[in-house]
Design an enzyme around this catalytic site. Sequence first.
Site, mmCIF file in Angstrom:
data_model
loop_
_atom_site.group_PDB
_atom_site.id
_atom_site.type_symbol
_atom_site.label_atom_id
_atom_site.label_comp_id
_atom_site.label_asym_id
_atom_site.label_seq_id
_atom_site.Cartn_x
_atom_site.Cartn_y
_atom_site.Cartn_z
ATOM 1 N N SER A 241 0.639 -0.987 -0.174
ATOM 2 C CA SER A 241 0.090 0.079 -0.062
ATOM 3 C C SER A 241 0.848 1.237 0.096
ATOM 4 C CB SER A 241 -0.800 -0.101 1.266
ATOM 5 O OG SER A 241 -0.057 0.195 2.367
ATOM 6 N N LYS A 242 0.207 2.518 -0.062
ATOM 7 C CA LYS A 242 0.990 3.733 -0.165
ATOM 8 C C LYS A 242 1.914 3.846 1.263
ATOM 9 C CE LYS A 242 0.132 6.299 -3.604
ATOM 10 N NZ LYS A 242 1.376 6.849 -4.426
ATOM 11 N N ARG A 243 1.700 3.248 2.278
ATOM 12 C CA ARG A 243 2.779 3.274 3.091
ATOM 13 C C ARG A 243 3.822 2.780 3.020
ATOM 14 N NH1 ARG A 243 1.692 -1.375 6.796
ATOM 15 N NH2 ARG A 243 0.017 -2.577 6.040
ATOM 16 N N GLY A 245 5.564 2.946 0.305
ATOM 17 C CA GLY A 245 6.213 3.564 -0.648
ATOM 18 C C GLY A 245 5.497 3.831 -2.041
#
Length: 466
Positions: A241-243, A245
Amino acid sequence: MTDQIVTRFAPSPTGYLHIGGARTALFNWLYARGRGGKFLLRIEDTDRTRSTPEATQAILDGLAWLGLDHDGEPVSQFERADRHREVALQMLAGGHAYKCFATQEEIQAFRDQAKAEGKSTLYRSPWRDADPATHPDLPHVVRLKAPQEGATVIADRVQGDVTIRNDQLDDMILLRSDGNPVYMLAVVVDDHDMGVTHVIRGDDHLNNAARQMQIYRAMDWPLPVYAHIPLIHGPDGKKLSKRHGALGVEEYRDMGYPAAGMRNYLARLGWSHGDDEYFTDAQAMEWFDLDGIGKGAARFDFKKLEHLCGQHIAATEDGALMDELEAFLAVTGQPALTGAARDRVREAMPFLKERAKTLPELLEKAHFATTERPIEPDEKSASALDVQARTWLSELTPHLRDASWSKDKLEDVLNGFAQDRETKFGKLAAPLRAALAGRSATPSVFDMMIVLGKDETLARISDAAA
């Protein structure tokens, strides 16, 4: 089924090419290209709220940057709605589908009652076996008449045989009440019409395969070979996911990872060929096989990605790397290399590409070649230009002016100069780096001097000494 292998990549346009989707595309590309087959592209753009020309272009741009070429023109799923509807009506005429007049309220009431009684909430339509003569003149959906006994076995090349009891599958909708076909129908019709022989996709589609197989069988179409690959997880083992990267391929492009390194890393993400880590496209096409794909989720590792990218940068032919570097500057909105700077970078490429893991790292090493006088040293290198250092640079100038401009001769001159002043070359190298590049971390002093040439080198040293 034809003898020729045909694979496809069928993304939904969401605004960018997801890194997981990129790996799926790569696996399909490698499998087809390595067997002389076709790799097709289909844009699953039936969701009109999300499917924009810009989103589709982002997918095309991502595939182009990765170097995954497809055969023929991209197919738009939305534009084939009439064909999907035609197949649903054929199934209806053949007794493999039926009209269902149940309202949303009736379906919800059925589920509420089933839940209260502790029974399965899988909807069973009372219209499944109704006499068409009793059909009212009301809005309706068309449902698949799926088998209710026995089991469906998905012979999957990655997951093995996956068995799903038919009483766990409902009669899925094929045509909505407005006559529009659903995604599950469209996928099967498109894959059949495009001649797809191997469906290689994420394992989040595994349960869909059991339902889609019912359509193949109802239409008496040959089944494709299924290979459902595990999803990509972050370093912590959770879904990427975005967390963790970057998620979109264009983000990796803009960070300066070379496409060849990205292909190599994505190929190794969930697939293996012995202990091989670094390999070329030609080797990947020769080696790639569905049997080498693991069942477990792969974990994304930036350090491994950078390591492989560094190897690919070092192995890339200088001219090709120069082209990739200039494309990177253009796509990230940086000034283009022109004139002397471009010539210097091209000449310096053999040593610039050593140990650079990304294109920005390579550009930083090339700073001496791209910057112009007067050189503005950064804080760390400026500290090397003390009074003693500037004196040495002044005294060194006539020695260099009379020197033959070859690496061996320059080494002799500089080492001799340092020895005469009873110091180590390292003490002299720091102010030379500051003078020539304005940086403390640079390529070899001798390499920089050769690329810059005598006149430019002497001018930069003279500036620093002053």
